[in-house]
Design a protein around this motif. Sequence first.
Motif, PDB file in Angstrom:
ATOM      1  N   VAL A 101      10.437  -1.938  15.918  1.00 45.00           N
ATOM      2  CA  VAL A 101      10.470  -1.982  14.463  1.00 45.00           C
ATOM      3  C   VAL A 101      10.412  -3.437  14.009  1.00 45.00           C
ATOM      4  O   VAL A 101      11.049  -4.307  14.596  1.00 45.00           O
ATOM      5  CB  VAL A 101      11.757  -1.318  13.929  1.00 45.00           C
ATOM      6  N   GLY A 102       9.650  -3.695  12.962  1.00 47.04           N
ATOM      7  CA  GLY A 102       9.549  -5.036  12.408  1.00 47.04           C
ATOM      8  C   GLY A 102       9.771  -5.023  10.912  1.00 47.04           C
ATOM      9  O   GLY A 102       9.818  -3.954  10.285  1.00 47.04           O
ATOM     10  N   LEU A 103       9.929  -6.195  10.330  1.00 41.23           N
ATOM     11  CA  LEU A 103      10.050  -6.304   8.880  1.00 41.23           C
ATOM     12  C   LEU A 103       9.288  -7.535   8.409  1.00 41.23           C
ATOM     13  O   LEU A 103       9.253  -8.549   9.102  1.00 41.23           O
ATOM     14  CB  LEU A 103      11.509  -6.372   8.445  1.00 41.23           C
ATOM     15  N   SER A 104       8.657  -7.393   7.256  1.00 41.71           N
ATOM     16  CA  SER A 104       7.871  -8.488   6.699  1.00 41.71           C
ATOM     17  C   SER A 104       8.097  -8.570   5.199  1.00 41.71           C
ATOM     18  O   SER A 104       7.987  -7.559   4.495  1.00 41.71           O
ATOM     19  CB  SER A 104       6.375  -8.270   6.952  1.00 41.71           C
ATOM     20  N   PRO A 105       8.388  -9.771   4.691  1.00 43.27           N
ATOM     21  CA  PRO A 105       8.403  -9.962   3.243  1.00 43.27           C
ATOM     22  C   PRO A 105       6.985 -10.293   2.774  1.00 43.27           C
ATOM     23  O   PRO A 105       6.317 -11.145   3.361  1.00 43.27           O
ATOM     24  CB  PRO A 105       9.342 -11.151   3.056  1.00 43.27           C
ATOM     25  N   VAL A 106       6.512  -9.608   1.752  1.00 37.29           N
ATOM     26  CA  VAL A 106       5.156  -9.831   1.254  1.00 37.29           C
ATOM     27  C   VAL A 106       5.180  -9.925  -0.267  1.00 37.29           C
ATOM     28  O   VAL A 106       6.104  -9.429  -0.923  1.00 37.29           O
ATOM     29  CB  VAL A 106       4.195  -8.699   1.682  1.00 37.29           C
ATOM     30  N   LYS A 107       4.172 -10.560  -0.823  1.00 37.79           N
ATOM     31  CA  LYS A 107       4.057 -10.673  -2.279  1.00 37.79           C
ATOM     32  C   LYS A 107       3.449  -9.391  -2.830  1.00 37.79           C
ATOM     33  O   LYS A 107       2.401  -8.936  -2.358  1.00 37.79           O
ATOM     34  CB  LYS A 107       3.205 -11.876  -2.665  1.00 37.79           C
ATOM     35  N   LEU A 108       4.098  -8.809  -3.819  1.00 38.69           N
ATOM     36  CA  LEU A 108       3.601  -7.587  -4.446  1.00 38.69           C
ATOM     37  C   LEU A 108       2.651  -7.951  -5.580  1.00 38.69           C
ATOM     38  O   LEU A 108       3.053  -8.551  -6.583  1.00 38.69           O
ATOM     39  CB  LEU A 108       4.770  -6.753  -4.974  1.00 38.69           C
ATOM     40  N   GLU A 109       1.386  -7.595  -5.419  1.00 37.46           N
ATOM     41  CA  GLU A 109       0.375  -7.907  -6.423  1.00 37.46           C
ATOM     42  C   GLU A 109       0.253  -6.819  -7.477  1.00 37.46           C
ATOM     43  O   GLU A 109       0.020  -7.113  -8.655  1.00 37.46           O
ATOM     44  CB  GLU A 109      -0.979  -8.120  -5.746  1.00 37.46           C
ATOM     45  N   ALA A 110       0.388  -5.561  -7.064  1.00 36.28           N
ATOM     46  CA  ALA A 110       0.207  -4.467  -8.023  1.00 36.28           C
ATOM     47  C   ALA A 110       0.792  -3.178  -7.468  1.00 36.28           C
ATOM     48  O   ALA A 110       0.813  -2.954  -6.253  1.00 36.28           O
ATOM     49  CB  ALA A 110      -1.275  -4.268  -8.334  1.00 36.28           C
ATOM     50  N   VAL A 111       1.266  -2.352  -8.398  1.00 33.96           N
ATOM     51  CA  VAL A 111       1.659  -0.972  -8.094  1.00 33.96           C
ATOM     52  C   VAL A 111       0.664  -0.078  -8.806  1.00 33.96           C
ATOM     53  O   VAL A 111       0.520  -0.156 -10.035  1.00 33.96           O
ATOM     54  CB  VAL A 111       3.097  -0.672  -8.576  1.00 33.96           C
ATOM     55  N   ARG A 112      -0.057   0.744  -8.051  1.00 33.20           N
ATOM     56  CA  ARG A 112      -1.098   1.578  -8.654  1.00 33.20           C
ATOM     57  C   ARG A 112      -0.797   3.062  -8.409  1.00 33.20           C
ATOM     58  O   ARG A 112      -0.616   3.479  -7.270  1.00 33.20           O
ATOM     59  CB  ARG A 112      -2.470   1.239  -8.073  1.00 33.20           C
ATOM     60  N   VAL A 113      -0.754   3.817  -9.492  1.00 28.36           N
ATOM     61  CA  VAL A 113      -0.614   5.270  -9.404  1.00 28.36           C
ATOM     62  C   VAL A 113      -1.928   5.873  -9.874  1.00 28.36           C
ATOM     63  O   VAL A 113      -2.325   5.704 -11.038  1.00 28.36           O
ATOM     64  CB  VAL A 113       0.558   5.780 -10.264  1.00 28.36           C
ATOM     65  N   GLU A 114      -2.631   6.516  -8.965  1.00 28.22           N
ATOM     66  CA  GLU A 114      -3.951   7.069  -9.270  1.00 28.22           C
ATOM     67  C   GLU A 114      -3.931   8.559  -8.941  1.00 28.22           C
ATOM     68  O   GLU A 114      -4.059   8.961  -7.783  1.00 28.22           O
ATOM     69  CB  GLU A 114      -5.030   6.342  -8.479  1.00 28.22           C
ATOM     70  N   GLY A 115      -3.737   9.366  -9.974  1.00 27.17           N
ATOM     71  CA  GLY A 115      -3.622  10.806  -9.761  1.00 27.17           C
ATOM     72  C   GLY A 115      -2.372  11.110  -8.960  1.00 27.17           C
ATOM     73  O   GLY A 115      -1.265  10.727  -9.330  1.00 27.17           O
TER      74      GLY A 115
END
Length: 238
Positions: A101-115
Motif C-alpha cells: 500500500v502506498g500514499l501520495s499527496p497530489v494537487k486537485l485540479e477539478a472534481v467532475r460529476v458527469e451523469g
Amino acid sequence: MIDSLNLQPIAVVRSAFKEKFGIPRQPGLANSIISTIELLPEFASAEAVRGLEQASHIWLIFVFSECVDKGWSPLVRPPRLGGNKKLGVFATRSPFRPNPVGLSPVKLEAVRVEGNKVFLDVRGADLLDGTPILDIKPYLPYSDVIEDAEFAVADKIEKLDLPVVFSPEAKTVCELYEQNSGSSLTEQICDILSCDPRPAYKKNDSERVYGVKLHNFDIRWQITNDQIYVESIVSTGT
C-alpha cells in the motif's frame, strides 16, 4: 486484534504512465502531467465528493498492484542510495512491502460529476495507469505539514540539472501533440527525464539508449554528461 482485512478499491487511476519504468519515484516531481481518478460505480456519487472541491490537494491511498504477488524483504536497496546500501523496508518507500500500500499527496485540479460517473483530475501523481485507489482524503495544511520534519536519507529533491535536447523529429511530434491536445508533451517529457529513471547501476553508461512509454508514445532517450537527448517519439497506436 484484526488478523486480516478485506479492502475494496473505490477508484482507479487513468494515467499517462503505461509502465513502471519512467514513473517519478515520488509524487509532485512531474507536475506537468494530469491524471484522472475515476470512482468505481458503487462509489461514484456526487454526495461522496461533496465539499472536496474546497481542497487544493488530496491524499491518495493506493495499491502497488504490480507488486502484489512479488513478496517482500525486511531489507531493500533504495535507488536514492545508488542501489548499493540496504535499509529496512519500513525506512523506505519501496513498493515491495508486507502490505503493498502506498500514499501520495497530489494537487486537485477539478472534481467532475458527469451523469452517473465521478472523476477527480489531479496533478503530480506518481501512479501507473490502472492503479487501484483504496481511499481519498483531503490534505489538511494545518496538520499534514510538519515544518521541522527531517529524514537524512532523503532531505531534498534530486533532479538532473541538464538541458533536455530534442531531435528535430521528436520536436515535431511534440508540436503536433500540443496542437491537438492543448498540453505540452515537451514539458511532460522534460519533467520525467529530469528525474533520471535509469537504474542506479547503469548511470555510468552514457552510450545506452533507453525507452519509456508515456500516453501512447514510445520515447527513446539517453543521458550523457552534458545533456538529456530525446532521440525519437513514436506513436504506439494504443
